[in-house]
Design an enzyme around this catalytic site. Structure first.
Site, PDB file in Angstrom:
ATOM      1  N   CYS A   6       3.306   8.496   1.277  1.00  0.00           N
ATOM      2  CA  CYS A   6       3.851   7.520   2.221  1.00  0.00           C
ATOM      3  C   CYS A   6       4.149   6.235   1.446  1.00  0.00           C
ATOM      4  O   CYS A   6       3.243   5.630   0.866  1.00  0.00           O
ATOM      5  CB  CYS A   6       2.793   7.305   3.296  1.00  0.00           C
ATOM      6  SG  CYS A   6       3.277   6.129   4.528  1.00  0.00           S
ATOM      7  N   CYS A  30       1.540  -2.659  15.499  1.00  0.00           N
ATOM      8  CA  CYS A  30       1.527  -2.328  14.070  1.00  0.00           C
ATOM      9  C   CYS A  30       0.831  -3.405  13.259  1.00  0.00           C
ATOM     10  O   CYS A  30       1.154  -4.589  13.367  1.00  0.00           O
ATOM     11  CB  CYS A  30       2.971  -2.147  13.593  1.00  0.00           C
ATOM     12  SG  CYS A  30       3.101  -1.896  11.817  1.00  0.00           S
ATOM     13  N   SER A  75      11.574   5.750  15.326  1.00  0.00           N
ATOM     14  CA  SER A  75      10.392   5.393  16.109  1.00  0.00           C
ATOM     15  C   SER A  75      10.866   5.075  17.523  1.00  0.00           C
ATOM     16  O   SER A  75      11.411   4.011  17.776  1.00  0.00           O
ATOM     17  CB  SER A  75       9.706   4.164  15.485  1.00  0.00           C
ATOM     18  OG  SER A  75       9.186   4.515  14.230  1.00  0.00           O
ATOM     19  N   LEU A  76      10.664   6.021  18.427  1.00  0.00           N
ATOM     20  CA  LEU A  76      11.173   5.879  19.794  1.00  0.00           C
ATOM     21  C   LEU A  76      10.156   5.127  20.659  1.00  0.00           C
ATOM     22  O   LEU A  76      10.437   4.083  21.208  1.00  0.00           O
ATOM     23  CB  LEU A  76      11.456   7.281  20.359  1.00  0.00           C
ATOM     24  CG  LEU A  76      11.905   7.360  21.808  1.00  0.00           C
ATOM     25  CD1 LEU A  76      13.280   6.749  21.981  1.00  0.00           C
ATOM     26  CD2 LEU A  76      11.911   8.808  22.285  1.00  0.00           C
ATOM     27  N   HIS A  77       8.996   5.731  20.802  1.00  0.00           N
ATOM     28  CA  HIS A  77       7.826   5.134  21.477  1.00  0.00           C
ATOM     29  C   HIS A  77       7.956   4.900  22.974  1.00  0.00           C
ATOM     30  O   HIS A  77       6.949   4.799  23.667  1.00  0.00           O
ATOM     31  CB  HIS A  77       7.364   3.849  20.793  1.00  0.00           C
ATOM     32  CG  HIS A  77       7.109   3.997  19.321  1.00  0.00           C
ATOM     33  ND1 HIS A  77       6.892   5.213  18.716  1.00  0.00           N
ATOM     34  CD2 HIS A  77       7.035   3.081  18.321  1.00  0.00           C
ATOM     35  CE1 HIS A  77       6.703   5.042  17.411  1.00  0.00           C
ATOM     36  NE2 HIS A  77       6.782   3.770  17.158  1.00  0.00           N
ATOM     37  N   GLY A 131       6.810  -1.922   6.022  1.00  0.00           N
ATOM     38  CA  GLY A 131       8.193  -2.374   5.992  1.00  0.00           C
ATOM     39  C   GLY A 131       9.152  -1.499   6.762  1.00  0.00           C
ATOM     40  O   GLY A 131       8.841  -0.365   7.127  1.00  0.00           O
ATOM     41  N   CYS A 143       6.622  -6.998   7.031  1.00  0.00           N
ATOM     42  CA  CYS A 143       7.763  -6.493   7.799  1.00  0.00           C
ATOM     43  C   CYS A 143       8.201  -7.569   8.786  1.00  0.00           C
ATOM     44  O   CYS A 143       7.365  -8.270   9.353  1.00  0.00           O
ATOM     45  CB  CYS A 143       7.379  -5.224   8.561  1.00  0.00           C
ATOM     46  SG  CYS A 143       8.772  -4.484   9.447  1.00  0.00           S
ATOM     47  N   CYS A 177       6.431  -5.437  15.407  1.00  0.00           N
ATOM     48  CA  CYS A 177       6.083  -4.519  16.506  1.00  0.00           C
ATOM     49  C   CYS A 177       4.649  -4.797  16.956  1.00  0.00           C
ATOM     50  O   CYS A 177       3.760  -5.041  16.130  1.00  0.00           O
ATOM     51  CB  CYS A 177       6.235  -3.072  16.057  1.00  0.00           C
ATOM     52  SG  CYS A 177       7.920  -2.701  15.558  1.00  0.00           S
ATOM     53  N   CYS A 216      -0.976   5.752   9.771  1.00  0.00           N
ATOM     54  CA  CYS A 216       0.235   5.023  10.157  1.00  0.00           C
ATOM     55  C   CYS A 216      -0.123   3.736  10.876  1.00  0.00           C
ATOM     56  O   CYS A 216      -0.935   3.745  11.792  1.00  0.00           O
ATOM     57  CB  CYS A 216       1.057   5.825  11.149  1.00  0.00           C
ATOM     58  SG  CYS A 216       1.943   7.152  10.426  1.00  0.00           S
ATOM     59  N   GLU A 232       0.827  -1.197   0.000  1.00  0.00           N
ATOM     60  CA  GLU A 232       0.000   0.000   0.000  1.00  0.00           C
ATOM     61  C   GLU A 232       0.869   1.258   0.000  1.00  0.00           C
ATOM     62  O   GLU A 232       1.949   1.260   0.576  1.00  0.00           O
ATOM     63  CB  GLU A 232      -0.900  -0.009   1.233  1.00  0.00           C
ATOM     64  CG  GLU A 232      -1.982  -1.064   1.093  1.00  0.00           C
ATOM     65  CD  GLU A 232      -2.772  -1.293   2.369  1.00  0.00           C
ATOM     66  OE1 GLU A 232      -3.991  -1.418   2.274  1.00  0.00           O
ATOM     67  OE2 GLU A 232      -2.174  -1.353   3.440  1.00  0.00           O
TER      68      GLU A 232
END
Ligand code: SAH
Ligand code: SF4
Length: 348
Positions: A106, A120, A221-223, A166, A113, A117, A340, A93
């Site tokens: 995007c 996700c 991507s810290l999160h 990905g 992937c 995570c 996202c 996509e």
């Protein structure tokens, strides 16, 4: 299935960066082709000023087939999600996100992937394969073509973000060549600051970054600043811990006015407390950092929830105390699962 280049006889034109093409043709012919396909974005090979010999060489040796758009979903806020079918039947996509009169595109870098995570939707698919250069370039050309046909006069793609499906640094070579093609002054000529690659912290790719990726923006991507929580969200944090990732990022040379973006996914009652915000502030204080707060986007079967707006705003206020520029990302396209982390192209 999307069309394939026939056998091994022809290579995809869209897999070649300018240097490779100029070595195979001449610098002037390469410039004409880059201008035609990437600046004017014409797909037919009706070039002007290319010699007959060069034209027959091009037609004999290169293939110009693109993946095909399988499905288009338009959101009420003008976000457009494309499901793109590749030559082997796999699907990915890409999403056009409107802002003012322009768009960010995007891009996906892999089918699925490997990083798995926990928050996700793409991660639930597993990794099927890396995308080829021409499949990344194809997403850009197809989105542009769709805009030209469906929203004429409103077709400027200003930013490219590798935030689709990905982990882009896990497909380093193809993503790098695609960036070289996007950046080329003979073609699309997209500015360095207009391209952003987002990573979960895949260290082998980050280590290659400063030497090989030509000055585009990086988003991490810290999160969570806490290793245990980050382990729960991003399993590769166990193998490539945040401290090492941050150390590597600090050694990446930045151009003037360039920042590293830190994305912080806010999940209700998990990482949205004042303590989380303070620790994040302490971790990033004094760095050339910019924080993007992303409220969690739910997807079918997800266990996490999005915090209320006032919690998100409070989180930002705490970060403001540490004088780190912070933006709450406006959710777009979530009514059509185009936001996202909502991208998932496995057959349903
Ligand atoms: N693999 C890369 C880039 C693709 S994901 C990465 O992880 O950075 C792009 C961004 O979307 C990342 O910041 C990711 O953490 C975020 N994301 C993933 N799932 C999400 C979800 N359900 N809601 C909101 N953001 C999500
Ligand atoms: Fe992969 Fe990024 Fe999703 Fe993690 S958040 S599973 S790295 S696409």
């Amino acid at each position: 299935m999307g069309p394939a280049c026939e056998g091994f006889l022809k290579k995809s034109f869209y897999s070649l960066d300018f240097k490779q093409l100029e070595m195979e043709l001449s610098p002037s012919a390469a410039a004409i082709l880059f201008n035609h396909h990437y600046k004017k974005r014409i797909q037919e090979q009706d070039y002007k000023d290319v010699s007959k010999e060069a034209l027959s060489y091009i037609k004999e040796n290169y293939c110009f087939k693109l993946p095909v758009i399988d499905k288009v979903v338009e959101s009420e806020d003008r976000t457009v999600k494309f499901l793109i079918e590749l030559a082997d039947g796999s699907k990915v996509e890409s999403v056009l996100i409107p802002f003012q009169n322009k768009y960010s595109l995007c891009l996906s870098s892999q089918v699925g992937c490997a990083m798995n995570c926990s928050f996700c939707f793409t991660g639930t698919q597993g990794l099927k394969r890396n995308l080829k250069v021409e499949e990344i370039i194809g997403q850009f050309l197809l989105a542009h073509q769709w805009l030209r046909e469906n929203r004429a006069g409103d077709e400027r793609i200003l930013n490219l973000v590798f935030m689709g499906q990905g982990e882009p640094l896990h497909n380093f070579d193809a993503v790098k060549t695609a960036c070289d093609i996007f950046l080329s002054k003979y073609g699309a000529s997209i500015g360095h600051q207009k391209i952003t690659i987002s990573t979960s912290g895949y260290l082998p790719g980050l280590k290659r970054w400063s030497k090989e990726i030509p000055g585009v923006n990086l988003a991490l991507s810290l999160h969570s600043p806490f290793s245990q929580k980050r382990d729960e969200l991003i399993p590769i944090n166990k193998k490539y811990p945040l401290e090492e990732v941050l150390k590597t990022i600090e050694n990446i040379p930045l151009a003037r006015k360039q920042f590293i973006t830190y994305e912080y996914l806010l999940i209700k009652d998990f990482n949205d407390s004042e303590e989380d915000a303070r620790k994040t502030g302490e971790l990033l204080k004094g760095k050339t950092a910019y924080i993007n707060l992303i409220p969690f986007n739910p997807f079918p079967g997800s266990a996490f929830k999005r915090p209320e707006l006032k919690i998100t705003e409070r989180f930002k206020e705490v970060l403001d105390e540490y004088q780190i520029p912070t933006l709450i990302r406006v959710v777009k396209g979530d009514d059509v699962l185009a936001a996202c982390g909502q991208l998932n192209s496995s057959p349903s």
